[in-house]
Design a protein around this motif. Sequence first.
Motif, short mmCIF file in Angstrom:
data_model
loop_
_atom_site.label_atom_id
_atom_site.label_comp_id
_atom_site.label_asym_id
_atom_site.label_seq_id
_atom_site.Cartn_x
_atom_site.Cartn_y
_atom_site.Cartn_z
N LYS A 54 0.85 -1.20 0.00
CA LYS A 54 0.00 0.00 0.00
C LYS A 54 0.89 1.25 0.00
N ARG A 55 2.09 1.13 0.60
CA ARG A 55 2.96 2.31 0.68
C ARG A 55 3.90 2.38 -0.52
N GLY A 56 3.62 1.55 -1.56
CA GLY A 56 4.38 1.70 -2.80
C GLY A 56 5.58 0.79 -2.94
N CYS A 57 5.69 -0.21 -2.08
CA CYS A 57 6.82 -1.15 -2.19
C CYS A 57 6.74 -1.89 -3.54
N ARG A 58 7.89 -2.00 -4.22
CA ARG A 58 7.87 -2.68 -5.53
C ARG A 58 8.71 -3.95 -5.54
N HIS A 59 9.48 -4.18 -4.47
CA HIS A 59 10.30 -5.40 -4.44
C HIS A 59 10.56 -5.77 -2.97
#
Length: 322
Positions: A54-59
């Motif tokens: 939700k906080r934009g983590c991509r990996h």
Amino acid sequence: CVRAEPFHRVTPLLESWALSQVAGMPVFLKYENVQIAGSFKIRGIGHFCQQMAKRGCRHLVCSSGGNAGIAAAYSAQKLGIPVTIVLPESTSKQVVRRLEGEGAEVQLTGKVWDEANVRAQELATRDGWVNVSPFDHPLIWEGNASLVRELKESLRTPPGAVVLAVGGGGLLAGVVAGLLEVGWQHVPIVAMETRGAHSFNAALLAGRLVTLPDITSVARSLGAKTVAARTLECAKECEVLSEVVEDREAVRAVQRFLDDERMLVEPACGAALAAVYSGILGRLQTEGRLSPALDSVVVIVCGGNNISSQQLQELKTQLNCS
Ligand SMILES: COC[C@H](NCc1c(COP(=O)(O)O)cnc(C)c1O)C(=O)O
């Protein structure tokens, strides 16, 4: 899109006739061994990963070669986010295969977990990458607290005690958070460790965090050399009774549980079951540290993937416990 509902499932809480006979009181088992991803870990890790997405983590990156790593790989797959698991070179092929089967990229580096963890922390400095701690984060504890809400739903009245195993202390911290939330903070917790992974017991005795020189217990999933600092606060907020059993008691408990309930769990879980099978509950009652008349006790069967009938035989031979 990020799904709102949690990844973990509600697990059964069942009274065990066999363990109740051994304990001399009603024993209720919380079967986290049938949880998604094979252990209670998905509760905390799943919640953490969802929040990070939700906080934009991509990996996602995780240095656990054990059940936390499998839970992180499962969570990443559900979220559609790539995950890298960093493990010591000594990691078994079985674990590597399982993690790759869950879609994770596996990197083998270093001799022990601590070295792999350094690498994971380096990777986590990349933009959009987040390191998943196996046990030391408020979101992990918040997720693990869901277990106690389920106990409240099932039991209504508080149990006489809750028995659990301690590695880094994430389960303990989550159970304390849950007890406080449901108003059961007076319920004592019996915190079990195996000798050689007894970092919580050592910290309590010293009154501060203690880093063990090495992990020498066969219960690798309890193998955190230093517990989360939060666990020392937990011991002040709730009544936490810390007990340490030998590896052979934990492995003997695994065997007895297999015979009693026809389920196979890791030695880490055997440590919790040894509270019943090794008569520790009765001793604590005799010593006056537990009430002599407990109306029930809940044992968290934490589960774990890293066990097989062959590994159990090898452990019994190694520890010469028939
Ligand atoms: C080093 O390892 C930490 C963690 N295992 C933790 C663990 C525990 C202890 O939970 P904790 O106290 O670490 O939250 C109990 N029972 C089982 C089956 C576990 O896998 C891991 O998988 O990386």
